[in-house]
Scaffold this motif. Sequence first.
Motif, PDB file in Angstrom:
ATOM      1  N   PHE A 282      45.418  35.968  19.740  1.00  0.00           N
ATOM      2  CA  PHE A 282      44.512  34.899  20.148  1.00  0.00           C
ATOM      3  C   PHE A 282      43.693  34.520  18.663  1.00  0.00           C
ATOM      4  O   PHE A 282      43.053  33.146  18.895  1.00  0.00           O
ATOM      5  CB  PHE A 282      43.343  36.492  20.054  1.00  0.00           C
ATOM      6  CG  PHE A 282      43.225  36.863  21.457  1.00  0.00           C
ATOM      7  CD1 PHE A 282      44.285  37.173  22.254  1.00  0.00           C
ATOM      8  CD2 PHE A 282      42.393  37.768  22.397  1.00  0.00           C
ATOM      9  CE1 PHE A 282      45.004  36.800  23.947  1.00  0.00           C
ATOM     10  CE2 PHE A 282      42.867  38.458  23.478  1.00  0.00           C
ATOM     11  CZ  PHE A 282      43.907  37.897  24.054  1.00  0.00           C
TER      12      PHE A 282
ATOM     13  N   THR B 121      45.579  30.943  18.191  1.00  0.00           N
ATOM     14  CA  THR B 121      45.641  29.932  19.275  1.00  0.00           C
ATOM     15  C   THR B 121      43.906  29.356  19.145  1.00  0.00           C
ATOM     16  O   THR B 121      44.021  27.994  18.883  1.00  0.00           O
ATOM     17  CB  THR B 121      45.489  29.948  20.675  1.00  0.00           C
ATOM     18  OG1 THR B 121      46.602  31.171  20.320  1.00  0.00           O
ATOM     19  CG2 THR B 121      44.807  29.753  21.451  1.00  0.00           C
TER      20      THR B 121
ATOM     21  N   GLU C   6      42.859  26.071  17.533  1.00  0.00           N
ATOM     22  CA  GLU C   6      42.433  24.604  18.807  1.00  0.00           C
ATOM     23  C   GLU C   6      41.138  23.931  18.171  1.00  0.00           C
ATOM     24  O   GLU C   6      40.921  23.252  18.405  1.00  0.00           O
ATOM     25  CB  GLU C   6      41.850  25.422  19.927  1.00  0.00           C
ATOM     26  CG  GLU C   6      42.502  25.774  21.236  1.00  0.00           C
ATOM     27  CD  GLU C   6      42.241  26.993  22.011  1.00  0.00           C
ATOM     28  OE1 GLU C   6      40.744  26.719  21.327  1.00  0.00           O
ATOM     29  OE2 GLU C   6      42.680  27.052  23.005  1.00  0.00           O
TER      30      GLU C   6
ATOM     31  N   ASP D 255      41.342  39.168  27.674  1.00  0.00           N
ATOM     32  CA  ASP D 255      41.993  37.631  27.715  1.00  0.00           C
ATOM     33  C   ASP D 255      41.366  36.860  26.795  1.00  0.00           C
ATOM     34  O   ASP D 255      40.428  36.771  26.489  1.00  0.00           O
ATOM     35  CB  ASP D 255      41.858  37.571  28.753  1.00  0.00           C
ATOM     36  CG  ASP D 255      41.203  37.111  29.524  1.00  0.00           C
ATOM     37  OD1 ASP D 255      40.129  36.311  29.512  1.00  0.00           O
ATOM     38  OD2 ASP D 255      40.738  36.406  31.200  1.00  0.00           O
ATOM     39  N   TYR D 256      42.145  35.876  26.362  1.00  0.00           N
ATOM     40  CA  TYR D 256      42.132  34.887  25.872  1.00  0.00           C
ATOM     41  C   TYR D 256      40.956  33.754  26.145  1.00  0.00           C
ATOM     42  O   TYR D 256      39.561  33.640  25.113  1.00  0.00           O
ATOM     43  CB  TYR D 256      43.165  33.887  24.982  1.00  0.00           C
ATOM     44  CG  TYR D 256      42.817  32.917  24.757  1.00  0.00           C
ATOM     45  CD1 TYR D 256      42.081  33.103  22.917  1.00  0.00           C
ATOM     46  CD2 TYR D 256      42.062  31.154  24.832  1.00  0.00           C
ATOM     47  CE1 TYR D 256      41.666  32.504  21.574  1.00  0.00           C
ATOM     48  CE2 TYR D 256      41.951  30.386  23.818  1.00  0.00           C
ATOM     49  CZ  TYR D 256      42.000  30.528  22.515  1.00  0.00           C
ATOM     50  OH  TYR D 256      41.573  29.889  21.726  1.00  0.00           O
ATOM     51  N   ARG D 257      40.833  34.020  27.044  1.00  0.00           N
ATOM     52  CA  ARG D 257      39.101  32.706  27.233  1.00  0.00           C
ATOM     53  C   ARG D 257      37.925  33.754  26.973  1.00  0.00           C
ATOM     54  O   ARG D 257      37.205  32.936  26.708  1.00  0.00           O
ATOM     55  CB  ARG D 257      39.383  32.584  29.036  1.00  0.00           C
ATOM     56  CG  ARG D 257      38.291  31.343  28.955  1.00  0.00           C
ATOM     57  CD  ARG D 257      38.651  31.397  30.921  1.00  0.00           C
ATOM     58  NE  ARG D 257      38.125  32.835  31.923  1.00  0.00           N
ATOM     59  CZ  ARG D 257      37.398  33.512  31.614  1.00  0.00           C
ATOM     60  NH1 ARG D 257      35.826  32.651  31.705  1.00  0.00           N
ATOM     61  NH2 ARG D 257      36.916  34.530  32.911  1.00  0.00           N
ATOM     62  N   ARG D 258      38.554  35.027  28.045  1.00  0.00           N
ATOM     63  CA  ARG D 258      36.611  35.439  27.244  1.00  0.00           C
ATOM     64  C   ARG D 258      36.743  35.545  26.149  1.00  0.00           C
ATOM     65  O   ARG D 258      35.177  36.045  25.508  1.00  0.00           O
ATOM     66  CB  ARG D 258      37.050  36.911  27.792  1.00  0.00           C
ATOM     67  CG  ARG D 258      35.751  38.137  27.857  1.00  0.00           C
ATOM     68  CD  ARG D 258      34.273  36.896  29.323  1.00  0.00           C
ATOM     69  NE  ARG D 258      33.661  38.848  28.762  1.00  0.00           N
ATOM     70  CZ  ARG D 258      32.705  37.766  29.059  1.00  0.00           C
ATOM     71  NH1 ARG D 258      32.369  37.079  29.030  1.00  0.00           N
ATOM     72  NH2 ARG D 258      31.728  38.895  28.746  1.00  0.00           N
TER      73      ARG D 258
ATOM     74  N   ARG E 165      37.447  33.945  23.391  1.00  0.00           N
ATOM     75  CA  ARG E 165      37.306  33.131  22.794  1.00  0.00           C
ATOM     76  C   ARG E 165      35.260  32.419  23.293  1.00  0.00           C
ATOM     77  O   ARG E 165      34.496  32.007  22.367  1.00  0.00           O
ATOM     78  CB  ARG E 165      37.943  31.554  23.545  1.00  0.00           C
ATOM     79  CG  ARG E 165      37.320  30.372  22.455  1.00  0.00           C
ATOM     80  CD  ARG E 165      38.135  29.050  23.259  1.00  0.00           C
ATOM     81  NE  ARG E 165      36.718  28.039  22.532  1.00  0.00           N
ATOM     82  CZ  ARG E 165      37.627  26.865  22.397  1.00  0.00           C
ATOM     83  NH1 ARG E 165      39.215  27.156  21.946  1.00  0.00           N
ATOM     84  NH2 ARG E 165      36.786  26.061  21.707  1.00  0.00           N
ATOM     85  N   GLU E 166      35.014  32.838  24.604  1.00  0.00           N
ATOM     86  CA  GLU E 166      33.468  32.693  25.134  1.00  0.00           C
ATOM     87  C   GLU E 166      32.911  33.573  24.450  1.00  0.00           C
ATOM     88  O   GLU E 166      32.164  32.888  23.346  1.00  0.00           O
ATOM     89  CB  GLU E 166      32.750  32.979  26.102  1.00  0.00           C
ATOM     90  CG  GLU E 166      33.840  31.961  27.236  1.00  0.00           C
ATOM     91  CD  GLU E 166      34.579  32.237  29.032  1.00  0.00           C
ATOM     92  OE1 GLU E 166      34.052  33.457  29.154  1.00  0.00           O
ATOM     93  OE2 GLU E 166      34.504  31.547  29.435  1.00  0.00           O
TER      94      GLU E 166
ATOM     95  N   GLU F  86      32.375  32.569  20.436  1.00  0.00           N
ATOM     96  CA  GLU F  86      31.626  31.043  20.523  1.00  0.00           C
ATOM     97  C   GLU F  86      29.859  31.646  20.784  1.00  0.00           C
ATOM     98  O   GLU F  86      29.482  31.027  19.672  1.00  0.00           O
ATOM     99  CB  GLU F  86      31.682  30.531  21.242  1.00  0.00           C
ATOM    100  CG  GLU F  86      31.450  28.719  21.306  1.00  0.00           C
ATOM    101  CD  GLU F  86      32.176  27.943  22.480  1.00  0.00           C
ATOM    102  OE1 GLU F  86      31.209  27.603  22.556  1.00  0.00           O
ATOM    103  OE2 GLU F  86      32.721  27.841  22.650  1.00  0.00           O
TER     104      GLU F  86
END
Length: 130
Positions: A5, A8, A12, A101-104, A106-107, A110
């Motif tokens: 994670f 990645t 980005e 997961d990665y999306r969660r 990152r959110e 952030e």
Amino acid sequence: MLVQFLKTLCEELSLPIPIPNKEKVFVFPFSDTIVAECIDLEPGVAFSAKICECPKKKREDLLIWLMRANLLGQGTGGCRIGLDKDEKVLTLSLGIPYEIDYRRFRERFEDFVNYVTYWREEIEKFEARA
């Protein structure tokens, strides 16, 4: 999980990939002023960062105000504001003790960084009024 994670996320954001210390804590220099620590909970992840030095003026009023923000995570987005072990620095912490997961990831990261920034500004305003 956390290693991938962070790789990645760093790709980005064009940031260097953090290297873990002896305690397997990844020190993530998000910006010049925000350094977050990321800890792999297996499963889950934890974040921690310094907000600022704890003001000496009206300290009790400030701590009461911050504890109200902590109540049910209403003013912190589920994070917790606390003091370091020397009671000199205010910190923000977030623990996610389950697989994400990665999306969660990152959110939540952030949001965490945004809350660090927000509370720095709010504490500066509090100090100016004190």
